[in-house]
Design an enzyme around this catalytic site. Structure first.
Site, mmCIF file in Angstrom:
data_model
loop_
_atom_site.group_PDB
_atom_site.id
_atom_site.type_symbol
_atom_site.label_atom_id
_atom_site.label_comp_id
_atom_site.label_asym_id
_atom_site.label_seq_id
_atom_site.Cartn_x
_atom_site.Cartn_y
_atom_site.Cartn_z
ATOM 1 N N PRO A 219 -3.269 -0.347 18.747
ATOM 2 C CA PRO A 219 -3.146 -0.740 17.341
ATOM 3 C C PRO A 219 -3.176 0.310 16.347
ATOM 4 C CG PRO A 219 -5.077 -1.567 18.144
ATOM 5 C CD PRO A 219 -4.440 -0.984 19.334
ATOM 6 N N LYS B 175 2.198 -0.357 15.097
ATOM 7 C CA LYS B 175 3.510 -0.329 15.492
ATOM 8 C C LYS B 175 4.057 -1.639 16.257
ATOM 9 C CE LYS B 175 4.464 3.316 13.507
ATOM 10 N NZ LYS B 175 4.855 2.785 11.958
ATOM 11 N N TYR C 289 4.149 6.581 9.972
ATOM 12 C CA TYR C 289 3.397 5.311 9.576
ATOM 13 C C TYR C 289 4.269 4.239 9.067
ATOM 14 C CZ TYR C 289 -0.947 2.727 8.697
ATOM 15 O OH TYR C 289 -1.768 1.741 8.893
ATOM 16 N N HIS D 181 0.794 -1.066 0.132
ATOM 17 C CA HIS D 181 0.075 -0.181 0.065
ATOM 18 C C HIS D 181 0.904 1.301 0.207
ATOM 19 C CE1 HIS D 181 -3.766 -2.131 1.901
ATOM 20 N NE2 HIS D 181 -3.151 -2.825 0.753
ATOM 21 N N TYR E 102 -8.983 4.836 7.953
ATOM 22 C CA TYR E 102 -9.139 5.175 9.442
ATOM 23 C C TYR E 102 -10.391 6.017 9.484
ATOM 24 C CZ TYR E 102 -4.618 3.040 10.461
ATOM 25 O OH TYR E 102 -3.713 1.906 10.689
#
Length: 392
Positions: free
Chosen positions: A293, A297, A385, A72, A201
């Site tokens: 979560p 990480k 990220y 991604h 998200y």
């Protein structure tokens, strides 16, 4: 029994450490209280940072990941019924994340260790660690009802939050930092193709939601919920209703439904212990730290821990250099606290807090608007990220 490094726990941390030590010519034995099938089928998160992917590829573990993993180059933030894409690769010089289940990584690691003649003892019981302050620490355990002892130079505690290694450190040595969040994630695995090519998200007045995936046929979805709720209160129909409400927006995008294969509620916490070492015992992964979560990480931190520990042990055995071992905890913790900061920030920005005033709720929306509208803010999110650079 005798080995150089005794490893407690056959999760990603313990297995990868054993693999990396093998590449350095260092012997190890892994002790695991569960059976192989349980370890290989234990479903956990599956977002791999660029550095984790590179390490798996560089050490010969990436063949199936390259074939089956989903690369991604961006993620989407959803709020106020609008979606905003964060272009991870464009903002980080080409870096990306790969969706590849943690249990798939574990399968690859177990296969690699066994193919190389590595020792993994499954279904051991009564594990205990001894003589941690000496140069010959021991691990005692039983297998098939028979008492056993493993003598080693070092012990790696990779046995998770509920393991035996961390509690074996004398009282007063460790400082614990912990935050328990007032919500959990209800997660499902659904047998349906993902409705989006990238993770979504979602911030919503009813609570957070996440659209993720495990493969081209399996979707992973989450909704924020009461961590103490009974899963029986969440029939499939209610879960799908909440997901539709929280994820859908003002476009024509629709969430596809499918049979629910698995569901459960996971509480959320932040947890760190300092230091991550005592005598000849070194903690790694969930034995030393837990992150919510939201920032993806958890396993990536474990990978960074054991990468560093393997290099420190190599320096000790090859050159007699103890400096990297002495600095192990401090070096790991710099990365861990940055990951804690990022995970806390993502969590606080995206979740609904019951105690939040209308003012604080508007600040949340302003933060999301700023992150999605400012290149500098989006770059900060993207850098964290996809994963910060490894430290040595």
């Amino acid at each position: 029994m005798r080995t150089q490094v005794g490893i407690v726990g056959a999760g990603p941390a313990g297995l990868l450490l054993s693999h990396l030590l093998h590449l350095h010519g260092i012997s190890s034995v892994i002790l695991e209280n569960r059976c192989r099938h349980y370890v290989e089928e234990r479903i956990r998160a599956g977002v791999l940072e660029q550095g984790t992917v590179d390490l798996l590829n560089d050490t010969g573990l990436g063949e199936r990941m390259r074939r089956e993993g989903l690369v991604h180059h961006g993620i989407e933030l959803s709020f106020s019924r609008r979606r905003h894409r964060i272009d991870l690769s464009e903002l980080t010089g080409g870096k990306a994340i790969t969706v590849y289940g943690q249990h798939e990584v574990v399968k690859d690691l177990i296969a690699a260790r066994l193919a190389a003649g590595g020792e993994i003892l499954f279904e051991v019981a009564d594990v205990a660690v001894h003589d941690l302050e000496t140069d010959r620490p021991r691990i005692t355990f039983s297998q098939d009802g028979k008492p056993q002892e493993l003598v080693c130079d070092f012990i790696a505690g990779c046995d998770g939050f509920h393991g035996v290694c961390r509690p074996s450190i004398p009282e007063g040595v460790l400082t614990t930092y912990e935050r328990v969040y007032p919500f959990g994630w209800l997660g499902i695995l659904a047998h349906v193709a993902p409705s989006s090519e990238e993770l979504i998200y979602a911030h919503h007045e009813r609570g957070f939601a996440l659209h993720s995936m495990r493969s081209h046929e399996i979707t992973r979805l989450y909704v924020q919920c009461d961590p103490h709720d009974d899963i029986k209160n969440w029939p499939d129909e209610r879960i799908w209703q909440e997901l539709h409400l929280r994820l859908e927006n003002d476009t024509n995008w629709k969430l596809a439904e499918g049979p629910v294969m698995q569901k459960g509620i996971t509480p959320m916490r932040s947890f760190v212990v300092e230091p991550m070492q005592y005598g000849r015992l070194f903690l790694a992964g969930d034995a030393a730290h837990i992150v919510p979560p939201t920032g993806a990480k958890g396993m990536n931190l474990a990978v960074a821990d054991v990468r560093l520990l393997s290099r420190a042990l190599d320096a000790f055995y090859v050159r007699g250099n103890r400096e990297l071992l002495a600095a192990y905890s401090a070096t790991c913790l710099r990365r861990i606290w940055k990951a804690q900061r990022f995970s806390w920030w993502m969590t606080s920005m995206l979740h609904r807090f019951d105690h939040h005033s209308p003012f604080e709720q508007r600040v949340q929306l302003a933060e999301l608007d700023y992150v999605t509208g400012s290149r500098a803010a989006a770059t900060s999110l993207a850098e964290n990220y996809v994963g910060l650079p490894f430290e040595d």
